[in-house]
Design an enzyme around this catalytic site. Structure first.
Site, PDB file in Angstrom:
ATOM      1  N   ALA A  75       0.836  -1.199   0.000  1.00  0.00           N
ATOM      2  CA  ALA A  75       0.000   0.000   0.000  1.00  0.00           C
ATOM      3  C   ALA A  75       0.870   1.248   0.000  1.00  0.00           C
ATOM      4  CB  ALA A  75      -0.925   0.022   1.211  1.00  0.00           C
ATOM      5  N   GLU A 108      -2.558 -12.225  -4.249  1.00  0.00           N
ATOM      6  CA  GLU A 108      -3.901 -12.031  -4.772  1.00  0.00           C
ATOM      7  C   GLU A 108      -4.120 -10.530  -4.856  1.00  0.00           C
ATOM      8  OE1 GLU A 108      -3.813 -15.928  -2.805  1.00  0.00           O
ATOM      9  OE2 GLU A 108      -3.558 -13.958  -1.908  1.00  0.00           O
ATOM     10  N   ASN A 113      -8.642  -3.611  -9.065  1.00  0.00           N
ATOM     11  CA  ASN A 113      -7.450  -2.793  -8.805  1.00  0.00           C
ATOM     12  C   ASN A 113      -6.498  -2.877  -9.994  1.00  0.00           C
ATOM     13  OD1 ASN A 113      -5.278  -1.385  -7.797  1.00  0.00           O
ATOM     14  ND2 ASN A 113      -5.305  -2.395  -5.801  1.00  0.00           N
ATOM     15  N   TYR A 120       2.217  -5.173 -11.028  1.00  0.00           N
ATOM     16  CA  TYR A 120       2.673  -6.549 -10.884  1.00  0.00           C
ATOM     17  C   TYR A 120       3.061  -7.150 -12.242  1.00  0.00           C
ATOM     18  CZ  TYR A 120       0.612  -5.958  -6.255  1.00  0.00           C
ATOM     19  OH  TYR A 120       0.290  -5.493  -5.008  1.00  0.00           O
TER      20      TYR A 120
END
Length: 163
Positions: A75, A108, A113, A120
């Site tokens: 985050a 996950e 998102n 990623y």
């Protein structure tokens, strides 16, 4: 990145800053107790924070079990997103995981998102499956992603202490 960040291991003293980002970032934030437990009781846990001018502006965590790193959370404070800090943090986390024996990593990510998914993918993760209704707070699907080879990640070396 416009400014340089410092990435450190997360400590209990960091939790106020981490929890502030957690509340801004997720519909069902982790509790202080959850982070305390990860830091003090989970032998597999590895958590890092990113500081900019001394202020925590991002954090991430993983569990390193045998040769796998399972990323639990990443985050960045919404005020600092889009500047490359998440990428730097992810690379530092994977580097530390590799130094602990991880050769591959999984996570996950929420189906909605898209910015995290793009990060990623750009770091070598690929989609490998779906966990239907994985995020019980919103019933959103979790997309399973894997990076099968961490050999492109430089292993993290503990900085030498000043004498």
């Amino acid at each position: 990145m416009e400014d340089s960040i410092v990435i450190d291991s997360m400590t209990l003293d960091d939790l106020d800053g981490v929890l502030a980002i957690e509340r801004k970032s997720f519909p069902t934030p982790w509790s202080r107790f959850a982070f305390q437990t990860e830091l003090t009781r989970n032998q597999y846990a590895l958590y890092v924070v990113a500081r900019l001018e001394g202020r925590i502006m991002a954090y991430a965590g993983t569990w390193v079990v045998l040769d796998e790193a399972h990323i639990t959370n990443v985050a960045v404070d919404p005020d600092y997103r889009g500047r490359g800090y998440g990428r730097a943090l992810l690379r530092a986390l994977l580097s530390r995981a590799r130094s602990k024996g991880a050769t591959r990593a999984t996570l996950e990510v929420r189906n909605g998102n898209k910015s995290a998914q793009q990060l990623y993918i750009s770091e070598g993760f690929t989609f490998q499956g779906i966990r239907r209704g994985y995020y019980t707070d919103t019933n959103e699907d979790g997309l399973i992603m894997w990076k099968d080879d961490l050999s492109d990640i430089e292993p993290w070396a503990e900085p030498e202490k000043a004498r």
